[in-house]
Motif scaffolding. Structure first.
Motif, PDB file in Angstrom:
ATOM      1  N   ARG A   1      76.630  51.071  38.503  1.00 47.19           N
ATOM      2  CA  ARG A   1      77.915  51.399  37.858  1.00 47.19           C
ATOM      3  C   ARG A   1      78.901  50.236  37.933  1.00 47.19           C
ATOM      4  NH1 ARG A   1      78.998  56.768  36.731  1.00 47.19           N
ATOM      5  NH2 ARG A   1      77.320  58.218  37.271  1.00 47.19           N
ATOM      6  N   ALA A   2      78.952  49.536  39.061  1.00 47.17           N
ATOM      7  CA  ALA A   2      79.896  48.425  39.213  1.00 47.17           C
ATOM      8  C   ALA A   2      79.523  47.272  38.273  1.00 47.17           C
ATOM      9  CB  ALA A   2      79.915  47.946  40.665  1.00 47.17           C
ATOM     10  N   VAL A   3      78.237  46.949  38.223  1.00 47.98           N
ATOM     11  CA  VAL A   3      77.801  45.880  37.327  1.00 47.98           C
ATOM     12  C   VAL A   3      78.029  46.288  35.874  1.00 47.98           C
ATOM     13  CG1 VAL A   3      75.794  44.564  36.522  1.00 47.98           C
ATOM     14  CG2 VAL A   3      76.119  44.970  38.977  1.00 47.98           C
TER      15      VAL A   3
ATOM     16  N   ASN B   1      92.208  27.612  21.425  1.00 46.66           N
ATOM     17  CA  ASN B   1      91.047  26.798  21.764  1.00 46.66           C
ATOM     18  C   ASN B   1      90.635  27.007  23.222  1.00 46.66           C
ATOM     19  OD1 ASN B   1      90.132  23.759  22.830  1.00 46.66           O
ATOM     20  ND2 ASN B   1      89.213  24.397  20.889  1.00 46.66           N
ATOM     21  N   ALA B   2      91.616  27.354  24.078  1.00 47.26           N
ATOM     22  CA  ALA B   2      91.284  27.635  25.474  1.00 47.26           C
ATOM     23  C   ALA B   2      90.367  28.848  25.597  1.00 47.26           C
ATOM     24  CB  ALA B   2      92.569  27.866  26.276  1.00 47.26           C
ATOM     25  N   LEU B   3      90.377  29.716  24.591  1.00 47.73           N
ATOM     26  CA  LEU B   3      89.506  30.885  24.620  1.00 47.73           C
ATOM     27  C   LEU B   3      88.032  30.501  24.586  1.00 47.73           C
ATOM     28  CD1 LEU B   3      91.440  33.306  22.237  1.00 47.73           C
ATOM     29  CD2 LEU B   3      91.066  33.598  24.689  1.00 47.73           C
ATOM     30  N   ILE B   4      87.732  29.290  24.074  1.00 50.77           N
ATOM     31  CA  ILE B   4      86.343  28.822  24.084  1.00 50.77           C
ATOM     32  C   ILE B   4      85.808  28.843  25.509  1.00 50.77           C
ATOM     33  CG2 ILE B   4      84.876  26.800  23.758  1.00 50.77           C
ATOM     34  CD1 ILE B   4      85.512  28.037  21.138  1.00 50.77           C
ATOM     35  N   GLU B   5      86.623  28.336  26.446  1.00 48.98           N
ATOM     36  CA  GLU B   5      86.195  28.320  27.842  1.00 48.98           C
ATOM     37  C   GLU B   5      86.150  29.723  28.423  1.00 48.98           C
ATOM     38  OE1 GLU B   5      87.837  26.681  32.135  1.00 48.98           O
ATOM     39  OE2 GLU B   5      88.058  25.420  30.370  1.00 48.98           O
ATOM     40  N   VAL B   6      87.143  30.546  28.091  1.00 51.05           N
ATOM     41  CA  VAL B   6      87.168  31.926  28.588  1.00 51.05           C
ATOM     42  C   VAL B   6      85.925  32.674  28.111  1.00 51.05           C
ATOM     43  CG1 VAL B   6      88.418  34.124  28.552  1.00 51.05           C
ATOM     44  CG2 VAL B   6      89.685  31.959  28.715  1.00 51.05           C
ATOM     45  N   VAL B   7      85.624  32.553  26.821  1.00 52.65           N
ATOM     46  CA  VAL B   7      84.472  33.248  26.247  1.00 52.65           C
ATOM     47  C   VAL B   7      83.172  32.718  26.853  1.00 52.65           C
ATOM     48  CG1 VAL B   7      83.155  33.604  24.123  1.00 52.65           C
ATOM     49  CG2 VAL B   7      85.638  33.856  24.101  1.00 52.65           C
ATOM     50  N   ALA B   8      83.073  31.407  27.047  1.00 58.18           N
ATOM     51  CA  ALA B   8      81.856  30.843  27.639  1.00 58.18           C
ATOM     52  C   ALA B   8      81.636  31.386  29.043  1.00 58.18           C
ATOM     53  CB  ALA B   8      81.950  29.316  27.662  1.00 58.18           C
ATOM     54  N   GLY B   9      82.706  31.443  29.838  1.00 62.41           N
ATOM     55  CA  GLY B   9      82.577  31.977  31.189  1.00 62.41           C
ATOM     56  C   GLY B   9      82.176  33.435  31.195  1.00 62.41           C
ATOM     57  N   PHE B  10      82.792  34.233  30.331  1.00 60.73           N
ATOM     58  CA  PHE B  10      82.451  35.652  30.265  1.00 60.73           C
ATOM     59  C   PHE B  10      81.055  35.862  29.675  1.00 60.73           C
ATOM     60  CE2 PHE B  10      86.911  36.809  31.022  1.00 60.73           C
ATOM     61  CZ  PHE B  10      86.718  37.885  31.866  1.00 60.73           C
ATOM     62  N   THR B  11      80.584  34.929  28.854  1.00 61.24           N
ATOM     63  CA  THR B  11      79.218  35.028  28.335  1.00 61.24           C
ATOM     64  C   THR B  11      78.214  34.904  29.472  1.00 61.24           C
ATOM     65  OG1 THR B  11      79.861  34.144  26.176  1.00 61.24           O
ATOM     66  CG2 THR B  11      77.532  34.000  26.758  1.00 61.24           C
ATOM     67  N   VAL B  12      78.501  34.013  30.431  1.00 59.48           N
ATOM     68  CA  VAL B  12      77.632  33.894  31.602  1.00 59.48           C
ATOM     69  C   VAL B  12      77.597  35.226  32.355  1.00 59.48           C
ATOM     70  CG1 VAL B  12      77.310  32.728  33.823  1.00 59.48           C
ATOM     71  CG2 VAL B  12      78.032  31.419  31.810  1.00 59.48           C
ATOM     72  N   ILE B  13      78.767  35.837  32.566  1.00 56.86           N
ATOM     73  CA  ILE B  13      78.831  37.141  33.234  1.00 56.86           C
ATOM     74  C   ILE B  13      78.078  38.186  32.432  1.00 56.86           C
ATOM     75  CG2 ILE B  13      80.406  38.992  33.951  1.00 56.86           C
ATOM     76  CD1 ILE B  13      82.510  36.782  34.456  1.00 56.86           C
ATOM     77  N   LEU B  14      78.251  38.148  31.121  1.00 60.08           N
ATOM     78  CA  LEU B  14      77.607  39.114  30.232  1.00 60.08           C
ATOM     79  C   LEU B  14      76.090  39.022  30.343  1.00 60.08           C
ATOM     80  CD1 LEU B  14      78.714  41.139  28.074  1.00 60.08           C
ATOM     81  CD2 LEU B  14      78.257  39.384  26.370  1.00 60.08           C
ATOM     82  N   VAL B  15      75.556  37.817  30.313  1.00 61.56           N
ATOM     83  CA  VAL B  15      74.102  37.635  30.352  1.00 61.56           C
ATOM     84  C   VAL B  15      73.547  38.010  31.723  1.00 61.56           C
ATOM     85  CG1 VAL B  15      72.244  35.937  30.218  1.00 61.56           C
ATOM     86  CG2 VAL B  15      74.082  35.892  28.538  1.00 61.56           C
ATOM     87  N   LEU B  16      74.162  37.515  32.799  1.00 63.73           N
ATOM     88  CA  LEU B  16      73.638  37.790  34.138  1.00 63.73           C
ATOM     89  C   LEU B  16      73.718  39.276  34.480  1.00 63.73           C
ATOM     90  CD1 LEU B  16      75.041  34.758  36.184  1.00 63.73           C
ATOM     91  CD2 LEU B  16      72.787  35.041  35.131  1.00 63.73           C
ATOM     92  N   SER B  17      74.827  39.913  34.146  1.00 61.63           N
ATOM     93  CA  SER B  17      74.940  41.354  34.406  1.00 61.63           C
ATOM     94  C   SER B  17      73.989  42.140  33.514  1.00 61.63           C
ATOM     95  CB  SER B  17      76.382  41.828  34.198  1.00 61.63           C
ATOM     96  OG  SER B  17      76.817  41.576  32.866  1.00 61.63           O
ATOM     97  N   GLY B  18      73.791  41.667  32.280  1.00 62.51           N
ATOM     98  CA  GLY B  18      72.865  42.343  31.375  1.00 62.51           C
ATOM     99  C   GLY B  18      71.432  42.281  31.877  1.00 62.51           C
ATOM    100  N   ILE B  19      71.040  41.132  32.460  1.00 62.53           N
ATOM    101  CA  ILE B  19      69.686  41.019  33.017  1.00 62.53           C
ATOM    102  C   ILE B  19      69.526  41.978  34.194  1.00 62.53           C
ATOM    103  CG2 ILE B  19      68.155  39.472  34.297  1.00 62.53           C
ATOM    104  CD1 ILE B  19      69.139  37.201  32.499  1.00 62.53           C
ATOM    105  N   TYR B  20      70.576  42.110  35.015  1.00 60.24           N
ATOM    106  CA  TYR B  20      70.513  43.062  36.129  1.00 60.24           C
ATOM    107  C   TYR B  20      70.329  44.483  35.600  1.00 60.24           C
ATOM    108  CZ  TYR B  20      71.878  45.989  40.045  1.00 60.24           C
ATOM    109  OH  TYR B  20      71.884  46.958  41.011  1.00 60.24           O
ATOM    110  N   LEU B  21      71.074  44.849  34.578  1.00 58.11           N
ATOM    111  CA  LEU B  21      70.971  46.196  34.031  1.00 58.11           C
ATOM    112  C   LEU B  21      69.629  46.424  33.337  1.00 58.11           C
ATOM    113  CD1 LEU B  21      74.580  46.492  32.571  1.00 58.11           C
ATOM    114  CD2 LEU B  21      73.710  47.553  34.653  1.00 58.11           C
ATOM    115  N   TRP B  22      69.067  45.362  32.756  1.00 59.31           N
ATOM    116  CA  TRP B  22      67.765  45.478  32.089  1.00 59.31           C
ATOM    117  C   TRP B  22      66.620  45.556  33.098  1.00 59.31           C
ATOM    118  CZ3 TRP B  22      63.920  41.886  32.930  1.00 59.31           C
ATOM    119  CH2 TRP B  22      62.766  42.010  32.157  1.00 59.31           C
TER     120      TRP B  22
END
Length: 466
Positions: free
Chosen positions: A31-33, A164-185
């Motif tokens: 649930r937390a992830v 343009n700073a959102l590029i970095e924000v989105v890139a960082g959250f994409t890492v979180i998105l992928v790693l958490s998604g692999i955990y859930l998968w």
């Protein structure tokens, strides 16, 4: 990669001798992830959709220019020799009389147009010319040119430096998105949703499995695109450039030793310098009363030095200006930048790809792969597949959320009751934010907002206690 099953997942038996986590702990971790995965998707997916669509188009910019815009980019090859660059620049200046010529882009093949950039009160104008007879094929504002529009949308440049700073924000959250998604998968004994899709599109489990399997297959590609997009970010990219330059791993500073330089960065006068040299200082010509060598002679010199076809030549500005030429071919190893004294024609700085530091070369390789330019059609199609997978992830996530959401509510996954798990998972997310500072600030803002909303709900639920 937002997996939306709220039910605890049954775990497979751990190896002998390893304690088996209790079902409540597994459920709390899930649930937390899931909650952080939901937040990352909520913030990222709108931008990833835009980046995927514009990136898919930009991958094929050369093909699009040669087909949809062939009337201004493709010319008939003639037996007669082409006009001199100086003559073509003169014709462009007559076509846009209230502007001054800034750059000349040489044709990269015998059937390609030459392009002169003119700068005037209304901004920059691209003048497309038939190099054989000087016919003006088209005039278009530089910022209105189709591929420039796509490029500026992709980099969020249309929305200013803050966006343009959102590029970095989105890139960082994409890492979180992928790693958490692999955990859930990650398979924990379930028989489906690992490499196959269960049910039919009428059922939520079909969309869940489609989302999970697509995310697992494309996750590495998303991480690669996020990592290779970061060099363009306003904070992380600039810091990596500055640190690598100081360490001698970026710009080849030794090549500028003893050369008079201006305060103007190379990227301000040329579009094709490449990431490593964008902020390198533009050299200066020693001021003198001599006669400038002229465009034709400058073209002759840089061509004789081996500059690849299709390079861009910036014209001198003022008595200390220089001729600056840069080539950015699909083969990154052939990238090159040369500047010439406008009076003597002497090369002031000549940078080949091999002269760039290790970090600069590595990032240039990554950018080439990111743009589908390094490995031919295979590279293009592979990056296109990642872009399409991202769009599929966004669509499947939206459908899952729509099918799961409670009526009249956002449907945010609930936090588990175990606060230690919440703190542990959140701590890992915050640690990732340290690597990407702007993402870290966004994470802290989300934590504060989440706590404030939770407190407000408690107050509304138990007004007397408040």
């Amino acid at each position: 990669m937002s997996v939306s099953s709220a039910a605890p997942v049954t775990g497979r038996a751990p190896p002998r001798g390893v304690p088996r986590p209790s079902a409540p702990l597994r459920d709390a971790l899930h649930r937390a992830v899931w909650r952080w995965h939901f937040y990352a998707g909520l913030l990222c997916l709108p931008f990833l959709i835009l980046l995927s669509i514009t990136g898919s188009v930009y991958l094929f910019k050369d093909e699009i220019n040669r087909t949809l815009f062939s009337y201004r980019t493709v010319v008939a090859v003639r037996a007669t020799p082409p006009l001199s660059p100086e003559r073509l620049v003169f014709i462009a200046a007559e076509a846009v009389p209230d502007a001054a010529p800034k750059t000349y882009a040489s044709p990269d093949a015998p059937d390609r147009a030459a392009v002169v950039t003119m700068a005037g009160p209304q901004g920059r104008t691209l003048v497309y010319l038939d190099p054989y007879d000087g016919a003006v094929l088209d005039r278009v504002g530089r910022d209105a040119e189709a591929m420039m529009v796509v490029r500026r949308l992709h980099s969020l440049a249309y929305f200013g430096p803050v966006a343009n700073a959102l590029i970095e924000v989105v890139a960082g959250f994409t890492v979180i998105l992928v790693l958490s998604g692999i955990y859930l998968w990650w398979p924990r004994g379930q028989g489906g949703g690992v490499v196959g899709v269960r049910g039919t599109p009428r059922r939520r489990v079909w969309w869940r499995d489609l989302h999970a399997v697509t995310g697992f297959v494309a996750g590495a590609g998303l991480l690669f695109l996020a990592a290779t997009g970061l060099p363009w970010s306003i904070l992380w990219g600039d810091q990596v450039r500055a640190i690598s330059n100081r360490a001698g791993l970026g710009q080849p500073d030794a090549l500028w030793a003893g050369v008079p330089v201006s305060a103007v960065p190379m990227g301000e006068v040329l579009d094709t310098t490449g990431w490593a040299l964008e902020d390198a200082p533009l050299p200066r010509s020693p001021a003198q009363d001599g006669v400038p060598i002229g465009i034709d002679r400058a073209i002759e010199i840089v061509t004789g030095l081996g500059m690849p076809a299709g390079y861009e030549l910036a014209l001198p500005e003022g008595p200390t200006g220089v001729y600056a030429a840069a080539a950015y071919p699909r083969d990154v190893t052939r990238q090159r930048m040369i500047t010439l004294d406008q009076y003597s024609g002497k090369p002031l700085v000549d940078v080949r790809f091999r002269d760039i530091g290790l970090v600069g070369r590595g990032i240039q390789y990554g950018i080439g792969l990111h743009k589908g330019e390094f490995a031919g059609r295979v590279n293009q199609l592979l990056i296109l597949a990642f872009c399409l997978a991202t769009l599929l992830l966004a669509v499947s996530a939206a459908v899952m959320w729509w099918k799961r959401r409670p009526a009249g509510r956002l449907g945010v996954p609930p936090w588990p009751g175990d606060r230690r798990v919440v703190a542990g998972v959140t701590g890992i997310v915050v640690a990732l934010g340290i690597v990407f500072p702007l993402t870290g600030l966004a994470i802290l803002a989300m934590i504060v907002l989440d706590a404030a909303i939770a407190g407000l709900r408690r107050t509304l639920r138990h007004p007397a206690a408040a």
